[in-house]
Write a protein that holds these residues in place. Structure first.
Motif, PDB file in Angstrom:
ATOM      1  N   ALA A 220       3.358   5.940   5.245  1.00 26.50           N
ATOM      2  CA  ALA A 220       4.737   6.233   5.641  1.00 26.50           C
ATOM      3  C   ALA A 220       5.728   5.882   4.544  1.00 26.50           C
ATOM      4  O   ALA A 220       6.775   6.526   4.399  1.00 26.50           O
ATOM      5  CB  ALA A 220       5.081   5.479   6.924  1.00 26.50           C
ATOM      6  N   ARG A 221       5.390   4.873   3.727  1.00 24.77           N
ATOM      7  CA  ARG A 221       6.301   4.450   2.659  1.00 24.77           C
ATOM      8  C   ARG A 221       6.453   5.478   1.554  1.00 24.77           C
ATOM      9  O   ARG A 221       7.356   5.361   0.722  1.00 24.77           O
ATOM     10  CB  ARG A 221       5.820   3.121   2.065  1.00 24.77           C
ATOM     11  N   GLN A 222       5.599   6.498   1.540  1.00 24.43           N
ATOM     12  CA  GLN A 222       5.773   7.556   0.551  1.00 24.43           C
ATOM     13  C   GLN A 222       7.029   8.379   0.817  1.00 24.43           C
ATOM     14  O   GLN A 222       7.576   8.994  -0.097  1.00 24.43           O
ATOM     15  CB  GLN A 222       4.551   8.479   0.542  1.00 24.43           C
ATOM     16  N   ASP A 223       7.476   8.377   2.057  1.00 21.19           N
ATOM     17  CA  ASP A 223       8.636   9.182   2.422  1.00 21.19           C
ATOM     18  C   ASP A 223       9.754   8.369   3.072  1.00 21.19           C
ATOM     19  O   ASP A 223      10.821   8.912   3.349  1.00 21.19           O
ATOM     20  CB  ASP A 223       8.211  10.295   3.394  1.00 21.19           C
ATOM     21  N   GLN A 224       9.504   7.085   3.329  1.00 23.68           N
ATOM     22  CA  GLN A 224      10.486   6.246   3.991  1.00 23.68           C
ATOM     23  C   GLN A 224      10.698   4.969   3.192  1.00 23.68           C
ATOM     24  O   GLN A 224       9.841   4.573   2.392  1.00 23.68           O
ATOM     25  CB  GLN A 224      10.002   5.874   5.402  1.00 23.68           C
ATOM     26  N   SER A 225      11.805   4.330   3.443  1.00 18.50           N
ATOM     27  CA  SER A 225      12.019   3.004   2.878  1.00 18.50           C
ATOM     28  C   SER A 225      11.061   2.032   3.559  1.00 18.50           C
ATOM     29  O   SER A 225      10.554   2.307   4.653  1.00 18.50           O
ATOM     30  CB  SER A 225      13.460   2.562   3.115  1.00 18.50           C
ATOM     31  N   PRO A 226      10.790   0.878   2.947  1.00 20.97           N
ATOM     32  CA  PRO A 226       9.904  -0.098   3.591  1.00 20.97           C
ATOM     33  C   PRO A 226      10.354  -0.467   5.005  1.00 20.97           C
ATOM     34  O   PRO A 226       9.521  -0.592   5.909  1.00 20.97           O
ATOM     35  CB  PRO A 226       9.959  -1.291   2.640  1.00 20.97           C
ATOM     36  N   ALA A 227      11.668  -0.614   5.194  1.00 23.47           N
ATOM     37  CA  ALA A 227      12.165  -0.981   6.518  1.00 23.47           C
ATOM     38  C   ALA A 227      11.934   0.145   7.521  1.00 23.47           C
ATOM     39  O   ALA A 227      11.537  -0.089   8.671  1.00 23.47           O
ATOM     40  CB  ALA A 227      13.654  -1.331   6.441  1.00 23.47           C
ATOM     41  N   GLU A 228      12.174   1.376   7.098  1.00 22.29           N
ATOM     42  CA  GLU A 228      11.972   2.504   7.996  1.00 22.29           C
ATOM     43  C   GLU A 228      10.494   2.682   8.329  1.00 22.29           C
ATOM     44  O   GLU A 228      10.136   2.964   9.477  1.00 22.29           O
ATOM     45  CB  GLU A 228      12.522   3.779   7.352  1.00 22.29           C
ATOM     46  N   ALA A 229       9.630   2.523   7.319  1.00 21.62           N
ATOM     47  CA  ALA A 229       8.193   2.655   7.562  1.00 21.62           C
ATOM     48  C   ALA A 229       7.713   1.599   8.551  1.00 21.62           C
ATOM     49  O   ALA A 229       6.929   1.883   9.465  1.00 21.62           O
ATOM     50  CB  ALA A 229       7.428   2.540   6.242  1.00 21.62           C
ATOM     51  N   ALA A 230       8.193   0.359   8.385  1.00 24.53           N
ATOM     52  CA  ALA A 230       7.800  -0.715   9.300  1.00 24.53           C
ATOM     53  C   ALA A 230       8.296  -0.423  10.711  1.00 24.53           C
ATOM     54  O   ALA A 230       7.583  -0.654  11.695  1.00 24.53           O
ATOM     55  CB  ALA A 230       8.354  -2.043   8.801  1.00 24.53           C
ATOM     56  N   ALA A 231       9.511   0.103  10.817  1.00 26.32           N
ATOM     57  CA  ALA A 231      10.066   0.415  12.134  1.00 26.32           C
ATOM     58  C   ALA A 231       9.296   1.553  12.791  1.00 26.32           C
ATOM     59  O   ALA A 231       9.028   1.529  13.998  1.00 26.32           O
ATOM     60  CB  ALA A 231      11.543   0.783  12.001  1.00 26.32           C
TER      61      ALA A 231
END
Length: 271
Positions: A220-231
């Motif tokens: 998910a971090r390939q397309d999202q920020s770390p915070a967004e991927a974690a969420a």
């Protein structure tokens, strides 16, 4: 790219839905002079340009087709459907127009009508992989995953390795709980070099459904920020832990308050 509330909605909804591929807004097979916009602002400009041309002459084929395409890309589905409904009456022998009309019907939830129209948008002698893929998404929404997968496979015979079709196939396999095979198909599509964020979103979902949340978050971090991927992964964990997680997937992952992101809209356009 995605907020927590929209996480599963984007992941589950990007592939197996009427828009994309839900249907797919990818249109002009023989009219390559008209390129497809790649951003939200470009689609808005496309809508304004073709809208003026349509207002000047609603009976013009390209004006109706491309104006409706731009409206669909911006989720203005009811207006697009109204335009296409009139256009197919004027251009009754235009199979590409009929295919766009069928996809638009599906996007507006009129699945049985979409099924009928799409069946007339090509012929066994001259099959169209885009129409086959759209027929597959309708079949998935009607709960006939086996038929949907047959349609996707037929589309792939005409367009081998086409990532939009493989994305739809991957989610269809997930819907029928064939998770390892869904993962294989989506990984192949992602590795092709022609994939996009939608395919990775779908793969994140399939990994999450198998409880492989660390892998899902890394991807998910390939397309999202770390915070967004974690969420997103946290939302997946909550959803998968619920008894109705499969019902949520079949409904397109519609979370309360979920809003489509720009990347989600772009994925829908290309599907």
């Amino acid at each position: 790219m995605l907020l927590a509330a929209a996480g599963l909605a984007a992941l589950a909804g990007a592939g197996c839905q009427s828009r994309a591929g839900l249907g797919d807004i990818t249109g002009s097979i023989g009219r390559s002079a008209v390129t497809q916009p790649q951003s939200k602002s470009e689609w808005a400009a496309e809508s304004e340009r073709w809208g003026k041309r349509y207002d000047a002459n609603p009976r013009e084929r390209d004006a109706a087709f491309y104006y409706a395409r731009a409206l669909r890309a911006q989720d203005q589905n009811a207006q697009a459907l109204a335009i296409l409904q009139k256009a197919v009456l004027v251009h009754s022998n235009d199979l590409e127009m009929l295919g766009a009309y069928g996809r638009s019907l599906a996007e507006n939830g009129r699945l049985k009508e979409a099924e009928d129209v799409l069946s007339r948008a090509h012929s066994p002698e001259r099959p169209d992989w885009r129409v086959l893929s759209a027929q597959g998404t309708v079949a998935d929404q009607l709960g006939d995953n086996a038929r949907a997968q047959q349609l996707y496979q037929a589309a792939l015979k005409l367009a081998p390795g086409e990532p939009t079709v493989m994305s739809n196939l991957g989610l269809s396999l997930a819907l029928s709980k064939q998770l390892p095979e869904a993962e294989r198909v989506l990984k192949e599509a992602n590795a092709s070099g022609r994939g996009d964020a939608r395919i990775r979103q779908n793969l994140v979902l399939v990994l999450g459904l198998q409880g492989r949340f660390a892998e899902a978050e890394t991807l998910a971090r390939q397309d999202q920020s770390p915070a967004e991927a974690a969420a997103t992964v946290a939302y997946l964990k909550r959803s998968v832990s619920q008894q109705n997680s499969w019902d949520l997937l079949k409904a397109g992952g519609k979370a309360r308050g979920a809003q489509p992101s720009q990347a989600q809209a772009q994925a829908a356009v290309e599907g």
